[in-house]
Design a protein around this motif. Structure first.
Motif, PDB file in Angstrom:
ATOM      1  N   ALA A 242      23.957 -22.964   8.147  1.00 26.10           N
ATOM      2  CA  ALA A 242      23.148 -22.410   9.341  1.00 26.10           C
ATOM      3  C   ALA A 242      23.911 -20.872   9.791  1.00 26.10           C
ATOM      4  CB  ALA A 242      23.446 -23.341  10.362  1.00 26.10           C
ATOM      5  N   LEU A 243      23.319 -20.051  10.247  1.00 29.54           N
ATOM      6  CA  LEU A 243      24.044 -18.541  10.578  1.00 29.54           C
ATOM      7  C   LEU A 243      23.412 -18.191  11.782  1.00 29.54           C
ATOM      8  CD1 LEU A 243      23.527 -17.015   6.868  1.00 29.54           C
ATOM      9  CD2 LEU A 243      25.389 -18.182   7.742  1.00 29.54           C
ATOM     10  N   GLU A 244      24.231 -17.950  12.780  1.00 29.24           N
ATOM     11  CA  GLU A 244      23.816 -17.389  13.925  1.00 29.24           C
ATOM     12  C   GLU A 244      24.723 -16.004  13.895  1.00 29.24           C
ATOM     13  OE1 GLU A 244      22.005 -18.329  16.479  1.00 29.24           O
ATOM     14  OE2 GLU A 244      21.718 -20.370  15.711  1.00 29.24           O
ATOM     15  N   LEU A 245      23.930 -14.976  13.922  1.00 30.84           N
ATOM     16  CA  LEU A 245      24.422 -13.591  13.282  1.00 30.84           C
ATOM     17  C   LEU A 245      24.169 -12.519  14.481  1.00 30.84           C
ATOM     18  CD1 LEU A 245      23.325 -13.784   9.630  1.00 30.84           C
ATOM     19  CD2 LEU A 245      25.576 -14.523  10.771  1.00 30.84           C
ATOM     20  N   GLY A 246      24.241 -11.330  13.977  1.00 34.04           N
ATOM     21  CA  GLY A 246      24.093 -10.132  14.839  1.00 34.04           C
ATOM     22  C   GLY A 246      22.797  -9.943  15.514  1.00 34.04           C
ATOM     23  N   GLY A 247      22.769  -8.725  16.487  1.00 29.64           N
ATOM     24  CA  GLY A 247      21.442  -8.496  17.045  1.00 29.64           C
ATOM     25  C   GLY A 247      21.279  -7.229  17.517  1.00 29.64           C
ATOM     26  N   LYS A 248      20.075  -6.520  17.476  1.00 29.67           N
ATOM     27  CA  LYS A 248      19.937  -5.414  18.116  1.00 29.67           C
ATOM     28  C   LYS A 248      18.768  -5.479  19.016  1.00 29.67           C
ATOM     29  CE  LYS A 248      21.169  -1.182  18.868  1.00 29.67           C
ATOM     30  NZ  LYS A 248      22.595  -0.731  19.013  1.00 29.67           N
ATOM     31  N   SER A 249      18.917  -6.183  20.015  1.00 31.73           N
ATOM     32  CA  SER A 249      17.630  -6.639  20.697  1.00 31.73           C
ATOM     33  C   SER A 249      17.046  -5.686  21.927  1.00 31.73           C
ATOM     34  CB  SER A 249      17.972  -8.089  21.579  1.00 31.73           C
ATOM     35  OG  SER A 249      18.532  -8.849  20.601  1.00 31.73           O
ATOM     36  N   ALA A 250      15.585  -5.834  21.885  1.00 31.62           N
ATOM     37  CA  ALA A 250      15.042  -4.903  22.672  1.00 31.62           C
ATOM     38  C   ALA A 250      14.462  -5.203  23.934  1.00 31.62           C
ATOM     39  CB  ALA A 250      13.879  -4.211  21.662  1.00 31.62           C
ATOM     40  N   CYS A 251      14.281  -4.586  24.927  1.00 27.90           N
ATOM     41  CA  CYS A 251      13.749  -4.709  26.296  1.00 27.90           C
ATOM     42  C   CYS A 251      12.621  -3.757  26.407  1.00 27.90           C
ATOM     43  CB  CYS A 251      14.660  -4.601  27.391  1.00 27.90           C
ATOM     44  SG  CYS A 251      13.958  -5.069  28.857  1.00 27.90           S
ATOM     45  N   ILE A 252      11.330  -4.340  26.377  1.00 26.59           N
ATOM     46  CA  ILE A 252      10.146  -3.276  26.654  1.00 26.59           C
ATOM     47  C   ILE A 252       9.685  -3.527  28.206  1.00 26.59           C
ATOM     48  CG2 ILE A 252       7.888  -3.035  26.071  1.00 26.59           C
ATOM     49  CD1 ILE A 252       8.291  -4.357  23.546  1.00 26.59           C
ATOM     50  N   ALA A 253       9.878  -2.303  28.610  1.00 24.62           N
ATOM     51  CA  ALA A 253       9.266  -2.142  30.038  1.00 24.62           C
ATOM     52  C   ALA A 253       8.138  -1.297  29.834  1.00 24.62           C
ATOM     53  CB  ALA A 253      10.228  -1.440  30.850  1.00 24.62           C
ATOM     54  N   THR A 254       6.788  -2.079  30.357  1.00 22.85           N
ATOM     55  CA  THR A 254       5.581  -1.308  30.213  1.00 22.85           C
ATOM     56  C   THR A 254       5.375  -0.495  31.243  1.00 22.85           C
ATOM     57  OG1 THR A 254       4.634  -3.051  31.689  1.00 22.85           O
ATOM     58  CG2 THR A 254       4.503  -3.447  29.218  1.00 22.85           C
ATOM     59  N   ALA A 255       4.013   0.284  31.299  1.00 21.25           N
ATOM     60  CA  ALA A 255       3.969   1.167  32.455  1.00 21.25           C
ATOM     61  C   ALA A 255       4.025   0.932  33.646  1.00 21.25           C
ATOM     62  CB  ALA A 255       2.735   2.081  32.135  1.00 21.25           C
ATOM     63  N   ASP A 256       3.418  -0.631  33.901  1.00 23.16           N
ATOM     64  CA  ASP A 256       3.376  -1.194  35.056  1.00 23.16           C
ATOM     65  C   ASP A 256       4.365  -2.234  35.625  1.00 23.16           C
ATOM     66  OD1 ASP A 256       2.714  -3.181  33.304  1.00 23.16           O
ATOM     67  OD2 ASP A 256       0.746  -3.999  34.113  1.00 23.16           O
ATOM     68  N   ALA A 257       5.685  -2.061  34.838  1.00 18.26           N
ATOM     69  CA  ALA A 257       6.719  -2.990  35.055  1.00 18.26           C
ATOM     70  C   ALA A 257       7.355  -2.548  36.363  1.00 18.26           C
ATOM     71  CB  ALA A 257       7.467  -2.946  33.860  1.00 18.26           C
ATOM     72  N   PRO A 258       7.941  -3.423  37.070  1.00 14.02           N
ATOM     73  CA  PRO A 258       8.771  -3.050  38.233  1.00 14.02           C
ATOM     74  C   PRO A 258      10.186  -2.429  37.924  1.00 14.02           C
ATOM     75  CG  PRO A 258       8.834  -5.472  37.940  1.00 14.02           C
ATOM     76  CD  PRO A 258       8.075  -4.742  37.048  1.00 14.02           C
ATOM     77  N   ILE A 259      10.042  -1.179  38.174  1.00 13.87           N
ATOM     78  CA  ILE A 259      11.249  -0.310  37.472  1.00 13.87           C
ATOM     79  C   ILE A 259      12.510  -0.797  38.105  1.00 13.87           C
ATOM     80  CG2 ILE A 259      12.188   1.965  37.262  1.00 13.87           C
ATOM     81  CD1 ILE A 259       9.709   3.305  37.221  1.00 13.87           C
ATOM     82  N   ASP A 260      12.729  -0.991  39.376  1.00 14.86           N
ATOM     83  CA  ASP A 260      13.854  -1.329  40.058  1.00 14.86           C
ATOM     84  C   ASP A 260      14.580  -2.720  39.435  1.00 14.86           C
ATOM     85  OD1 ASP A 260      13.758   0.724  41.739  1.00 14.86           O
ATOM     86  OD2 ASP A 260      13.210  -0.324  43.544  1.00 14.86           O
ATOM     87  N   ASN A 261      13.758  -3.563  39.173  1.00 14.15           N
ATOM     88  CA  ASN A 261      13.969  -4.817  38.456  1.00 14.15           C
ATOM     89  C   ASN A 261      14.628  -4.754  37.152  1.00 14.15           C
ATOM     90  OD1 ASN A 261      13.271  -5.973  40.825  1.00 14.15           O
ATOM     91  ND2 ASN A 261      11.471  -7.213  39.968  1.00 14.15           N
TER      92      ASN A 261
END
Ligand code: NAD
Length: 479
Positions: A242-261
């Motif tokens: 079992a292997l828990e390894l690295g990451g390069k995770s993304a957060c997608i903000a859509t055009a209607d996302a609450p920018i401040d949050n």
């Protein structure tokens, strides 16, 4: 300064045979903090032997009895919350208050939750005329990293123990206080000898555990490069892995996302361990048309991340674990500056505390999706902002690395975010700021690893399934 010179083998602390050791430094003061002995091949062998000898009795104990031992270990660890939080803060650099909550209290909850889930998870079930039973895999070799030392030990050891396996743990040489406390807790809880063995050491000690013929399963958390080597060795010997390894995770903000949050969470809650988290959302994907707005808000938000000693109450971000790691992260920043990415905050010339392995929280904008910075794990407080033109492109960019550990989506509605979340190839996807759930499976696609930890999913990693076919009644047989 503490000398960690004893391994827990067969229910007793054994003085280390070798004088070789790693010196650990306080991440904020650079003072010597500890020496950690390097376990030898022979010490690994003794520990594996002890685990093998203990397996028959431990694996046949009723699951509730094993769960009670696991709860007793948690009770013992609870006595040392302050000591552990302070020790991990000094070793790893996480601010003390967060260290107490995230590095210590959270894993204590996980020890107890694992114990509570065991009986139900391991109960027999039926499929047609077969009874499905759960058989513990055997001796588990567990190897863990430094960034969340008790969390990662817990994900393996608590689950393996309730499942009926016996364990040899090789913890990180850079974060030793946790393993010592765990060994003491296991002894105080009266855990039968040989069920949990702890051999301190470095890569060579880990390699000896990986290569030992009597280890039935390897459970590893750490870098992808080392995970790959462990998987190759396990493949050759046909050991479960079992292997828990690295990451390069993304957060997608859509055009209607609450920018401040998006900005608040992107900065505030994603860099609490100075970016030294495998599931950090280190790529922020924003609509090209909104880039300037994001740029301004991110630059403002980062000013609230006061750098300092983890023990100082005003500190919002501590140092990195070591000088070597600081230099590695700094090299990514210098390279990105040379390539001319838009430096929104931080950078290689930012003001830093005089002592300690600090890196300023750094944000680069308009980072090309295929660049080194956007593709490789930095493991430091460095955020890449990547622009996109339409949502399909954002999804393609999010899925466009070798990793697949975590992701997040922010959109104007849950439905909109969920629609995108279902297209992301990552083990955990947070929708609109949803919090972490320790009972959910945690693990990755692709270069982020194999298998899952957490909740019942984590316990299931440590069992084989045995289907026992029962005689079929004559009436059924004729039907
Ligand atoms: P690392 O791979 O350098 O070391 C991890 C552990 O493996 C240490 O105990 C080390 O001594 C041991 N080790 C090193 N070489 C070995 C070898 N050849 N054989 C056997 N054991 C060996 O990783 P690290 O620097 O301690 O931790 C950071 C990495 O861990 C990052 O890549 C991070 O993403 C990853 N990580 C992943 C998760 C997850 O759950 N997916 C969680 C935390 C950290």
């Amino acid at each position: 300064m503490t000398d960690y010179r004893h391994h827990l083998i067969d229910g007793a602390w054994m003085a280390a045979q070798s004088a070789q050791h790693t010196t650990v430094y306080d991440s904020a003061t650079e003072a010597q903090l500890a020496n950690v002995a390097h376990g030898t091949n022979e010490e690994i062998h003794l520990a594996v032997r002890a685990a093998k000898n203990a397996f028959a009795a431990w694996s046949t104990l009723p699951v509730n009895v094993r769960a009670d031992y696991v709860r007793a270990i948690a009770d013992q660890l609870e006595e040392h919350v302050e000591h552990l939080a302070a020790g991990i803060a000094a070793e790893v650099g996480m601010p003390l208050k967060l260290s107490q909550r995230i590095q210590v209290q959270a894993p204590l909850l996980a020890w107890r939750a694992t114990a509570d889930l065991a009986a139900q998870c391991l109960a027999d079930s039926s499929v047609g005329h077969s009874t499905i039973t759960h058989v513990p895999v055997g001796v588990v070799g567990a190897i863990t990293p430094w960034n969340y030392p008790l969390n990662q030990i817990t994900g393996k050891v608590a689950a393996a123990l309730v499942a009926g396996c016996t364990v040899v743990l090789k913890p990180s040489e850079l974060a030793p206080c946790t393993a010592q406390a765990l060994g003491e807790a296991a002894l105080a809880a009266g855990l039968p000898k040989g069920v949990l063995n702890i051999v301190l050491g470095d890569a060579a000690t880990g390699q000896a555990l990986v290569d030992h013929a009597e280890v039935d399963m390897l459970s590893f958390t750490g870098s992808t490069a080392v995970g790959r080597r462990i998987a190759a060795s396990a493949g050759q010997a046909l050991k479960r892995v079992a292997l828990e390894l690295g990451g390069k995770s993304a957060c997608i903000a859509t055009a209607d996302a609450p920018i401040d949050n998006v900005v608040r969470q992107g900065i505030g809650s994603r860099l609490p361990n100075s970016g030294q988290s495998c599931n950090s959302l280190t790529r922020l994907l924003v609509p090209a048309a909104l880039y300037d707005q994001y740029r301004d808000l991110l630059a403002q938000a980062v000013t609230r991340l006061t750098l300092g000693d983890p023990r100082d109450a005003a500190t919002r971000m501590g140092p990195l674990v070591s000088a070597a790691h600081r230099d590695r992260v700094q090299a990514f920043i210098v390279d990105s500056e040379a390539r001319g990415y838009d430096l929104i905050a931080g950078g290689s010339n930012a003001a830093l505390p005089v002592h300690g392995y600090f890196i300023a929280p750094t944000i680069f904008g308009r980072v090309p999706a295929q660049s080194t910075l956007a593709q490789q794990e930095v493991f430091g407080p460095v955020l890449s902002v990547i622009t996109y033109d339409d949502e399909q492109q954002a999804i393609d960019i999010a899925n466009g690395t070798a990793y697949g550990l975590a992701a997040a989506v922010w959109a104007g509605s849950t439905e909109h975010a969920l629609h995108i979340a279902r297209q992301l190839r990552a083990g955990q996807v947070d929708v609109n700021g949803a919090p972490y759930n320790a009972a959910a499976p945690f693990g990755g696609f692709g270069d982020s690893g194999l298998g899952r930890e957490g909740g019942t999913f984590g316990i299931e990693e440590f069992v084989e399934l045995r289907a026992i076919q029962l005689p079929v009644a004559r009436t059924q047989e004729n039907a």
